[in-house]
Design an enzyme around this catalytic site. Structure first.
Site, PDB file in Angstrom:
ATOM      1  N   ASP A   1      -2.419   8.663   7.531  1.00  0.00           N
ATOM      2  CA  ASP A   1      -3.417   7.856   8.229  1.00  0.00           C
ATOM      3  C   ASP A   1      -2.710   6.946   9.230  1.00  0.00           C
ATOM      4  O   ASP A   1      -1.584   7.221   9.637  1.00  0.00           O
ATOM      5  CB  ASP A   1      -4.289   7.071   7.235  1.00  0.00           C
ATOM      6  CG  ASP A   1      -3.496   6.075   6.384  1.00  0.00           C
ATOM      7  OD1 ASP A   1      -2.322   5.795   6.716  1.00  0.00           O
ATOM      8  OD2 ASP A   1      -4.046   5.580   5.382  1.00  0.00           O
TER       9      ASP A   1
ATOM     10  N   SER B   1       0.804  -1.225   0.000  1.00  0.00           N
ATOM     11  CA  SER B   1       0.000   0.000   0.000  1.00  0.00           C
ATOM     12  C   SER B   1       0.835   1.273   0.000  1.00  0.00           C
ATOM     13  O   SER B   1       0.329   2.350  -0.321  1.00  0.00           O
ATOM     14  CB  SER B   1      -0.941   0.017   1.209  1.00  0.00           C
ATOM     15  OG  SER B   1      -0.211  -0.069   2.425  1.00  0.00           O
TER      16      SER B   1
ATOM     17  N   HIS C   1       0.307   5.123   6.801  1.00  0.00           N
ATOM     18  CA  HIS C   1       1.027   5.634   5.631  1.00  0.00           C
ATOM     19  C   HIS C   1       1.514   7.073   5.813  1.00  0.00           C
ATOM     20  O   HIS C   1       0.845   7.888   6.448  1.00  0.00           O
ATOM     21  CB  HIS C   1       0.117   5.562   4.404  1.00  0.00           C
ATOM     22  CG  HIS C   1      -0.458   4.201   4.182  1.00  0.00           C
ATOM     23  ND1 HIS C   1      -1.730   3.864   4.576  1.00  0.00           N
ATOM     24  CD2 HIS C   1       0.085   3.083   3.632  1.00  0.00           C
ATOM     25  CE1 HIS C   1      -1.956   2.595   4.280  1.00  0.00           C
ATOM     26  NE2 HIS C   1      -0.879   2.104   3.703  1.00  0.00           N
TER      27      HIS C   1
END
Length: 371
Positions: free
Chosen positions: A336, A46, A339
């Site tokens: 977040d 991600s 990340h």
């Protein structure tokens, strides 16, 4: 008289098209000259996914607001308020934004400057991330790259394709989920009961080497392989482990250091055994640690909680649909629960591109591109 006017208009139109064509060809020549690599192929999770998980049955998605709030307000599937480290690295190398492998746009000439194969929640191990649903493991990402090579072969002669791959850059940012969404997630995985930390790291490095070797055998010769950042310092781990202010979760950081030590040794080994290629180690751990330690000098005022998230450190639950993020996003190291923010991604990309050997070893991406 009318015929002369028509001929004049025709000549003007013809001249205009000629000038436009010359201008376009000149633009293409300039654009090509600005490219520092032939293409960039991305493998990861991600941290680098730019939309592949949009097409999967997965909880690990970022195709909703407020993700992308600083990416033209478009939630593309990037796990960021704006650009990822890959987007910024591409900018520095003169590349256009790469298409996601699963995107309908990943066809024809759109894939000539590279493709992003990364998948959120994916890991080095096949089972990593299954708690979040479908994902594209590292092995499958490599297989997807191999299948795309057949499409490139149709557009290039054998030697041309070989030179193209040799001048291309492979970026691999993988491993975080093998801890966060595997080894440390003891409620879902029994991995920590089966393997000691050392044995587990050995397993990861062995599997890692297999996939890097597969990419090498397919023709790639320039590799930037990033280590794991200080996992114990991300908002999720701070919240989960009730880390006191100013500290990080020690176990997660110790595991990251163990992995990185072996990964760096692997890269030295790969360079020794494959003299026709160059493998570069990205010291993500020290790069991020420096940002956290010297936040103010980098322009950050918040380094221990997410800009968008819920609970302790805005990290117990990550950014949900229609959440209201913080206003001062460029002052947050983390976007977040897991990340970096766009601002942090830009700094990390610049460190990878032109950083010293302590951050990008044995050379940086800029130097590698010049080889």
């Amino acid at each position: 008289m009318e015929n002369r006017k028509c001929r004049s208009r025709f000549l003007i139109m013809l001249l205009t098209f000629v000038l436009m064509d010359v201008s376009f060809k000149g633009f293409k020549a300039i654009a090509k000259a600005d490219l520092q690599v032939a293409a960039m192929f991305v493998f990861g999770d991600s941290l680098t996914d730019n939309g592949n998980n949009n097409y999967l049955n997965s909880l690990a998605k970022a195709n909703y607001n407020p993700y992308g709030v600083d990416f033209g307000g478009f939630a593309s599937g990037r796990f960021s308020n704006g650009k990822t480290i890959i987007d910024y690295l591409g900018d520095l190398l003169g590349l256009a934004l790469l298409p996601a492998y699963a995107s309908p746009d990943a066809t024809g000439r759109n894939i000539m400057q590279g493709v992003n194969y990364a998948s959120a929640s994916a890991g080095i191990l096949e089972e990593t991330g299954r708690n979040l649903g479908e994902r594209i493991s590292f092995r499958q990402q490599v297989e997807n790259f191999a299948s795309n090579l057949n499409r490139l072969k149709n557009a290039m002669e054998g030697e041309e394709l070989s030179q193209y791959l040799r001048k291309s850059l492979a970026v691999v940012i993988m491993g975080s989920n093998d801890y966060i969404n595997n080894y440390l997630l003891t409620s879902f995985y029994a991995t920590s009961q089966i393997y000691t930390p050392t044995a587990y790291t050995n397993l990861l490095i062995q599997r890692y080497m297999q996939q890097i070797s597969a990419l090498y055998s397919l023709g790639l010769r320039k590799f930037f392989i990033a280590g794991i950042g200080p996992l114990g310092c991300i908002p999720n781990q701070l919240a989960t482990n009730f880390a006191p202010p100013g500290t990080c979760a020690s176990l997660a950081n110790d595991l990251a250091v163990m992995f990185n030590t072996q990964l760096r040794s692997l890269i030295i080994q790969l360079n020794t055994n494959n003299t026709d290629a160059i493998f570069v180690y990205g010291n993500t751990y020290d790069a991020v640690s420096d940002i956290l330690k010297n936040s103010n000098s980098y322009g950050f005022t918040v380094n221990d909680r997410g800009c968008c998230g819920i609970g302790r450190n805005q990290g117990q639950i990550t950014c949900l649909p229609l959440s209201v993020p913080c206003i001062n996003r460029d002052q947050h190291v983390f976007w977040d629960a897991f990340h970096p923010s766009q601002a942090a991604n830009q700094i990390l990309a610049e460190k990878a591109y032109s950083g010293p050997p302590s951050i990008s070893y044995p050379i940086n991406v800029k130097q590698m591109a010049e080889l």
